[in-house]
Design an enzyme around this catalytic site. Structure first.
Site, short mmCIF file in Angstrom:
data_model
loop_
_atom_site.label_atom_id
_atom_site.label_comp_id
_atom_site.label_asym_id
_atom_site.label_seq_id
_atom_site.Cartn_x
_atom_site.Cartn_y
_atom_site.Cartn_z
N SER A 57 46.25 53.09 38.90
CA SER A 57 45.60 53.76 38.35
C SER A 57 45.14 52.95 36.92
O SER A 57 44.03 53.52 36.36
CB SER A 57 46.28 55.23 37.77
OG SER A 57 47.15 54.81 36.85
N LYS A 80 49.44 55.75 30.83
CA LYS A 80 47.99 55.97 30.88
C LYS A 80 47.43 55.42 29.37
O LYS A 80 48.04 55.14 28.48
CB LYS A 80 47.70 57.56 30.71
CG LYS A 80 47.98 58.35 31.90
CD LYS A 80 47.13 57.92 33.11
CE LYS A 80 47.82 58.36 34.39
NZ LYS A 80 47.27 57.89 35.66
#
Length: 202
Positions: A40, A89
């Site tokens: 990701s 993230k």
């Protein structure tokens, strides 16, 4: 005589461990080392498309105590949908910002409330992030990425990851999605954190 010297030297060894153990404990607790799994955060982290090796990052917990969060920081955080899962993230927006959301989020724009942040992976097509679960509390942050330890050819400060032309272009695109950024980029995390050490999933 030699045997006596050797025994004396070894008798001091446990004392050395006891003397340095607080510093070793502090370093291990405040500067955790984690393996980054998943894709990701590509191409910033784990850029190897074959996924045969994973990046190993040095993280730091001190910024969460010093109330030092900025847009663009890469953070390790507890998943808002599963507290036993850890995510890595990038902070896109902070309290007071208005950010343009991406699919599958149902709204076109989101106002970030006080004490919350908007996080995303650098690869939006392979990321489970705020575009799925919305803004999340700043208190979910466990640590902030400070640099890479492995692979050696990419090892170094996190600033090195953000200095390439590709990284600068991605930052420009992220900044364009901020509709109403507030002047201050510094925000606090006020709750305490327990030490959890699962492998990190992005």
């Amino acid at each position: 005589m030699q045997r006596l010297r050797s025994s004396l030297r070894w008798s001091r060894f446990p004392r050395s461990i006891l003397y340095w153990s607080p510093l070793l404990f502090f370093s291990a607790h405040q500067f955790p080392i984690h393996t980054v799994l998943g894709r990701s955060m590509q191409p910033t982290l784990n850029p190897d498309e074959s996924m045969l090796r994973s990046d190993i990052g040095l993280f730091c917990r001190l910024p969460i105590y010093g109330e030092d969060f900025r847009r663009g920081d890469i953070v390790a955080m507890r998943s808002p949908t599963n507290p036993h899962r850890m995510l890595i993230k990038r902070i896109i927006a902070l309290p007071g910002d208005t950010v343009k959301a991406l699919q599958p989020y149902p709204a076109a724009q989101v106002d970030i409330p006080e004490g919350h942040m908007w996080v995303e992976g650098d690869d939006p097509y392979h990321s489970y992030d705020s575009n799925h679960f919305g803004a999340v509390p700043l208190g979910l942050v466990e640590s902030k990425l400070t640099g890479l330890l492995w692979p050696l050819e990419r090892a170094g400060s996190v600033n090195r990851l953000h200095s390439s032309q590709r990284a600068l272009e991605r930052r420009r695109l992220r900044d364009n999605r901020l509709v109403k950024p507030i002047p201050s980029q510094k925000h606090s995390v006020r709750d305490s954190r327990d030490d959890i050490s699962p492998r990190f999933i992005t």
